[in-house]
Write a protein that holds these residues in place. Structure first.
Motif, PDB file in Angstrom:
ATOM      1  N   LEU A 131     -75.108 -35.387 -68.450  1.00 22.80           N
ATOM      2  CA  LEU A 131     -73.966 -36.059 -69.068  1.00 22.80           C
ATOM      3  C   LEU A 131     -74.220 -36.350 -70.544  1.00 22.80           C
ATOM      4  N   VAL A 132     -75.439 -36.771 -70.853  1.00 22.28           N
ATOM      5  CA  VAL A 132     -75.834 -37.075 -72.238  1.00 22.28           C
ATOM      6  C   VAL A 132     -77.266 -36.601 -72.438  1.00 22.28           C
ATOM      7  N   ARG A 133     -77.582 -36.228 -73.695  1.00 22.81           N
ATOM      8  CA  ARG A 133     -78.920 -35.731 -73.993  1.00 22.81           C
ATOM      9  C   ARG A 133     -79.477 -36.413 -75.230  1.00 22.81           C
ATOM     10  N   GLU A 134     -80.778 -36.419 -75.299  1.00 26.84           N
ATOM     11  CA  GLU A 134     -81.510 -37.020 -76.426  1.00 26.84           C
ATOM     12  C   GLU A 134     -80.998 -36.490 -77.760  1.00 26.84           C
ATOM     13  N   GLY A 135     -80.763 -37.393 -78.691  1.00 27.05           N
ATOM     14  CA  GLY A 135     -80.421 -37.020 -80.056  1.00 27.05           C
ATOM     15  C   GLY A 135     -78.987 -36.631 -80.298  1.00 27.05           C
ATOM     16  N   GLU A 136     -78.167 -36.581 -79.246  1.00 29.04           N
ATOM     17  CA  GLU A 136     -76.766 -36.209 -79.454  1.00 29.04           C
ATOM     18  C   GLU A 136     -76.041 -37.263 -80.291  1.00 29.04           C
ATOM     19  N   PRO A 137     -75.145 -36.846 -81.172  1.00 23.79           N
ATOM     20  CA  PRO A 137     -74.378 -37.814 -81.958  1.00 23.79           C
ATOM     21  C   PRO A 137     -73.519 -38.690 -81.045  1.00 23.79           C
ATOM     22  N   ILE A 138     -73.524 -39.988 -81.309  1.00 24.22           N
ATOM     23  CA  ILE A 138     -72.695 -40.930 -80.561  1.00 24.22           C
ATOM     24  C   ILE A 138     -72.060 -41.895 -81.551  1.00 24.22           C
ATOM     25  N   ASN A 139     -71.169 -42.727 -81.045  1.00 26.98           N
ATOM     26  CA  ASN A 139     -70.546 -43.780 -81.850  1.00 26.98           C
ATOM     27  C   ASN A 139     -69.902 -43.218 -83.115  1.00 26.98           C
ATOM     28  N   GLY A 140     -69.084 -42.202 -82.910  1.00 30.35           N
ATOM     29  CA  GLY A 140     -68.392 -41.612 -84.050  1.00 30.35           C
ATOM     30  C   GLY A 140     -69.307 -40.880 -85.002  1.00 30.35           C
ATOM     31  N   GLY A 141     -70.482 -40.470 -84.527  1.00 31.62           N
ATOM     32  CA  GLY A 141     -71.433 -39.746 -85.364  1.00 31.62           C
ATOM     33  C   GLY A 141     -72.330 -40.631 -86.209  1.00 31.62           C
ATOM     34  N   THR A 142     -72.218 -41.960 -86.058  1.00 29.22           N
ATOM     35  CA  THR A 142     -73.038 -42.870 -86.862  1.00 29.22           C
ATOM     36  C   THR A 142     -74.404 -43.133 -86.246  1.00 29.22           C
ATOM     37  N   ARG A 195     -90.497 -47.361 -79.272  1.00 31.20           N
ATOM     38  CA  ARG A 195     -90.962 -48.522 -80.054  1.00 31.20           C
ATOM     39  C   ARG A 195     -90.429 -48.377 -81.475  1.00 31.20           C
ATOM     40  N   PRO A 196     -89.414 -49.132 -81.921  1.00 33.20           N
ATOM     41  CA  PRO A 196     -88.684 -50.179 -81.204  1.00 33.20           C
ATOM     42  C   PRO A 196     -87.857 -49.610 -80.064  1.00 33.20           C
ATOM     43  N   GLY A 197     -87.363 -50.530 -79.224  1.00 32.63           N
ATOM     44  CA  GLY A 197     -86.668 -50.111 -78.023  1.00 32.63           C
ATOM     45  C   GLY A 197     -85.289 -49.558 -78.291  1.00 32.63           C
ATOM     46  N   ALA A 198     -84.733 -48.918 -77.271  1.00 30.17           N
ATOM     47  CA  ALA A 198     -83.389 -48.346 -77.364  1.00 30.17           C
ATOM     48  C   ALA A 198     -82.680 -48.533 -76.028  1.00 30.17           C
ATOM     49  N   ILE A 199     -81.493 -49.097 -76.088  1.00 30.64           N
ATOM     50  CA  ILE A 199     -80.632 -49.225 -74.917  1.00 30.64           C
ATOM     51  C   ILE A 199     -79.270 -48.660 -75.312  1.00 30.64           C
ATOM     52  N   THR A 200     -78.839 -47.618 -74.627  1.00 29.02           N
ATOM     53  CA  THR A 200     -77.583 -46.951 -74.948  1.00 29.02           C
ATOM     54  C   THR A 200     -76.512 -47.340 -73.946  1.00 29.02           C
ATOM     55  N   ARG A 201     -75.337 -47.691 -74.461  1.00 23.93           N
ATOM     56  CA  ARG A 201     -74.181 -47.942 -73.589  1.00 23.93           C
ATOM     57  C   ARG A 201     -73.211 -46.784 -73.741  1.00 23.93           C
ATOM     58  N   THR A 202     -72.993 -46.061 -72.632  1.00 23.36           N
ATOM     59  CA  THR A 202     -72.141 -44.866 -72.657  1.00 23.36           C
ATOM     60  C   THR A 202     -70.940 -45.050 -71.730  1.00 23.36           C
ATOM     61  N   PRO A 203     -69.717 -44.911 -72.224  1.00 21.64           N
ATOM     62  CA  PRO A 203     -68.547 -44.960 -71.331  1.00 21.64           C
ATOM     63  C   PRO A 203     -68.564 -43.775 -70.368  1.00 21.64           C
ATOM     64  N   LEU A 204     -68.320 -44.059 -69.082  1.00 24.90           N
ATOM     65  CA  LEU A 204     -68.213 -43.017 -68.067  1.00 24.90           C
ATOM     66  C   LEU A 204     -66.917 -43.217 -67.302  1.00 24.90           C
ATOM     67  N   SER A 205     -66.372 -42.109 -66.854  1.00 24.59           N
ATOM     68  CA  SER A 205     -65.199 -42.183 -65.986  1.00 24.59           C
ATOM     69  C   SER A 205     -65.220 -40.988 -65.043  1.00 24.59           C
ATOM     70  N   ARG A 206     -64.567 -41.169 -63.902  1.00 18.44           N
ATOM     71  CA  ARG A 206     -64.532 -40.100 -62.892  1.00 18.44           C
ATOM     72  C   ARG A 206     -63.097 -39.633 -62.719  1.00 18.44           C
ATOM     73  N   ALA A 207     -62.863 -38.411 -63.118  1.00 20.66           N
ATOM     74  CA  ALA A 207     -61.541 -37.812 -62.977  1.00 20.66           C
ATOM     75  C   ALA A 207     -61.704 -36.386 -62.484  1.00 20.66           C
ATOM     76  N   MET A 219     -72.708 -46.311 -77.759  1.00 24.05           N
ATOM     77  CA  MET A 219     -73.355 -47.061 -78.831  1.00 24.05           C
ATOM     78  C   MET A 219     -74.787 -47.408 -78.449  1.00 24.05           C
ATOM     79  N   GLU A 220     -75.633 -47.491 -79.499  1.00 18.27           N
ATOM     80  CA  GLU A 220     -76.995 -47.999 -79.338  1.00 18.27           C
ATOM     81  C   GLU A 220     -76.935 -49.509 -79.556  1.00 18.27           C
ATOM     82  N   ILE A 221     -76.971 -50.267 -78.468  1.00 20.09           N
ATOM     83  CA  ILE A 221     -76.719 -51.697 -78.614  1.00 20.09           C
ATOM     84  C   ILE A 221     -77.881 -52.431 -79.270  1.00 20.09           C
ATOM     85  N   GLU A 222     -79.059 -51.812 -79.312  1.00 18.42           N
ATOM     86  CA  GLU A 222     -80.173 -52.498 -79.993  1.00 18.42           C
ATOM     87  C   GLU A 222     -80.010 -52.460 -81.513  1.00 18.42           C
TER      88      GLU A 222
END
Length: 680
Positions: A131-142, A195-207, A219-222
């Motif tokens: 569904l998601v992979r390391e380094g992919e652009p998120i949050n509007g590319g920011t 290090r430092p830590g990373a916690i990603t919040r990704t919207p998911l939906s099932r359709a 978004m990277e909430i950290e």
């Protein structure tokens, strides 16, 4: 017919009793030899559901309300074919676990025998899709998935040098918080062990019958101000989803030990020197701590040593940059020993915590560090349905298992900082002297102290102004601005011998333990109450807790568990301090680990651990290893009581190099089998 219960199996002369599904594939026989009797052993059945791509661990399992399974592809080999050459999170399409009494339509997965199969994720049913992979652009590319940033938006991996190999690809915890009634829309929270830590919040939906991610709005909430205000996070590993639907992220702060191995702080005080005994934590604010090992060798020669878990505190400067510190001077792209002296330098007592993500669906979630849970290399908190009891395990060698019990249900506090309760450390005593698979552990909980988050926060804040400059100015006579090299050598020697005077001292810990012995945990002086919450491992060791567990990496129970139900504790590799001649635990080694099961008592306490799944040793036959659980990591109990067992096996003796996800079915415990049909 002979009924083979757990006890009769343990008493039998066979080396193992493995599950039907596993042995149907691998064909282990009773003739296999083992270093440890009754290992491997399964009290029930295990079935291999999936193997992950070469090099990757199986981490972060999550099963949606729809029954679909998701897990992380953690740190796969870059030689794998796309898309399995980069870390990420994927879901199994076209398969759903069923919890209505029907049988799931999957059989034991054949091990991957070809290079092609070993390079991808395989499953007994359905197909794994990232569904998601390391380094992919998120949050509007920011931002990029799994990548922490500095306050001005620069990727920390790009600051200073390229030492952040794999950043964003060491994915672990996954927990989904739904935003609709049927659980088909919401946010996935994913940890990254950076290090430092990373916690990603990704919207998911099932359709249209499958789950889809929305990286544009992830978004990277950290990277938010709220996370920087609590010091950010470090090495976010596994976690839990609380009964009140908030993710709990565990900081696997390996660098927290202040004393090596099973040594105690009292030994250092009585010896008058910490040379050879001090752990990495005492050198936390040393400039460029990556050079410490060489520096100690130069100072102490044959008496030099490697402080326990030193590697985990290298790169602390990057954590400082995440908080806003200016990068230190560089020489050919390498960090120098010039110290960071501004207030953005991280406080060591703010890491190794359980971080609750409150308001998880808000525009910016609000993090809360539960300081009262203690400080360790947390892998797996488990919050019980009483909303008061939390079990915790610290990863690595010579670590403890802990319990926190809140005075009131945790969500009932208006302010999470008011959460108050008692922290306990486990003292485990083997019942008898048999092999691992036949030996229960009797458990006693030693109360370390009682406090609130707010109280511990106030104690931690006393050390917020400590920087790398203090390491030099506190411990060296030479002015570091006149001669940095000389000042650093003086400070290293002083800290090695006498301890780091910028933080809690050896003498304070020993005095706390003496007062504890005389007056109990509630009778210590007010200024010493901080000791077990800030120096949890050291305090637990001083009062005789079993700080001997090796790689405790999984705890879980049913989401609606009641007294009488099981809770599982996974020990990834039963070796090290659990198998030496010191302390209370002196087992034969089972280097592939064991899963213990405990029964929840009336107050959600546990007082006895019994082996449920015991792995083989490396000397076991290839066929037996192929059919066995190797190095259990994350553990997840399903709605019907079956248990997902994830592997982090590293190098072992199987016929295939891949980690696996197993489904353990305890319902088959003690199943009657004809003597001639017993699988061994």
């Amino acid at each position: 017919m002979v009924e083979y219960t757990r006890r009769t199996l343990m008493a039998s002369s066979t080396a193992a009793a493995l599950g039907v599904g596993a042995l149907g594939t691998a064909g282990a026989t009773a003739g296999d030899e083992h270093d440890t009797p009754h290992a491997p052993y399964v009290d029930g059945d295990i079935t291999r559901f999936s193997t992950t791509a070469r090099g990757a661990e199986v981490t972060g399992p999550f099963v949606f309300e729809t029954g679909e399974l998701l897990y992380s592809l953690q740190a796969p080999s870059e030689d794998n074919p796309e898309p399995f050459d980069r870390g990420g999170v994927g879901v199994f399409d076209d398969f759903q676990f069923t919890f209505n009494g029907k049988t799931d339509e999957f059989e034991d997965l054949e091990p991957p025998r070809t290079t092609e199969k070993q390079g991808k994720v395989l499953s007994a049913a359905g197909e794994y899709r990232l569904l998601v992979r390391e380094g992919e652009p998120i949050n509007g590319g920011t931002e990029r998935f799994g990548h922490p940033q500095t306050p001005d938006g620069e990727d920390v991996a790009d600051v200073v040098d390229e030492s952040y190999e794999g950043v964003g690809g060491v994915t672990d915890m996954n927990f989904f918080v739904s935003t609709n009634e049927d659980g088909t829309e919401g946010y996935l929270f994913t940890n990254n062990e950076t290090r430092p830590g990373a916690i990603t919040r990704t919207p998911l939906s099932r359709a249209s019958g499958r789950w889809e991610a929305d990286p544009e709005n992830a978004m990277e909430i950290e990277n938010t101000d709220a996370f920087r205000e609590i010091g950010g996070t470090k090495i976010n590993c596994y976690g839990d989803l609380s009964p009140w639907e908030t993710p709990l992220s565990a900081e696997e702060e390996y660098g927290h030990p202040r004393v090596n191995g099973l040594h105690t702080v009292r030994e250092i005080v009585e010896e008058g020197s910490g040379v050879g005994l001090r752990g990495a934590s005492e050198f936390w604010n040393r400039p460029n701590v990556a050079d410490l090992e060489d520096a100690l060798a130069e100072i102490f020669g044959d008496d030099a040593w490697t402080p326990m878990e030193l590697w985990a505190n290298t790169g602390t400067e990057k954590l400082a940059y995440h908080l806003g510190a200016d990068p230190v001077d560089q020489d050919d792209g390498e960090d120098t020993t010039r110290p960071i002296g501004d207030g953005a330098f991280p406080n060591r007592y703010r890491y190794g915590k359980i971080v609750e993500i409150t308001e998880p669906t808000a525009d910016e979630p609000v993090p809360v560090k539960h300081h009262v849970f203690g400080r360790a290399a947390w892998e797996c908190p488990e919050v019980l349905p009483d909303e008061r009891t939390v079990y915790l395990a610290s990863d690595g060698g010579a670590k403890g298992i802990y319990k926190f019990v809140a005075d009131e249900p945790i969500p009932s506090y208006d302010d999470p900082m008011d959460v108050r309760g008692t922290l306990y450390a486990m003292e485990a005593t083997p019942v008898g002297k048999g092999p691992v698979g036949a030996t229960d552990l009797e458990v006693e909980w030693l109360a370390l102290g009682t406090a609130s988050n707010a109280e511990v926060e106030s104690w931690i804040a006393d050390y917020d102004d400590v920087t790398q400059v203090d390491y030099l100015e506190t411990h060296a006579e030479t002015d570091w601005e006149d001669d940095l090299e000389a000042a650093l050598a003086e400070a290293d020697e002083k800290v090695a011998v006498d301890g780091n005077r910028d933080y809690i001292t050896d003498e304070e810990i020993v005095e706390w333990a003496d007062q504890y012995e005389r007056c109990g945990p509630d009778g210590v002086d007010e200024e010493l109450r901080r000791v077990p919450f800030l120096e949890t491992r050291a305090a637990a060791k001083e009062i005789g807790a079993s700080v001997e567990f090796n790689k405790a990496e999984g705890i879980d129970s049913h989401d609606e568990a009641e007294p009488g139900d099981p809770v599982y504790f996974g020990i990834s590799s039963l070796g090290g301090s659990m198998t030496d001649e010191y302390g209370d635990l002196r087992f034969d080694e089972v280097d592939s680990g064991v899963v213990y099961r405990a029964e929840l008592e009336g107050d959600y306490d546990v007082s006895r651990l019994e082996p449920a799944v015991v792995g083989p040793n490396a000397s076991a036959s290839e066929s037996l290893q192929d059919a066995s659980l190797i190095n259990v990591d994350n553990v997840m109990v399903l709605e019907d009581g079956r248990v997902l067992l994830c592997e982090d096996k590293g190098s072992f003796g199987r016929s295939y190099p891949n980690d696996a996800l197993w489904v353990y079915d305890p319902a088959a415990r003690g199943a009657a089998r004809a003597d001639g049909e017993r699988e061994c």
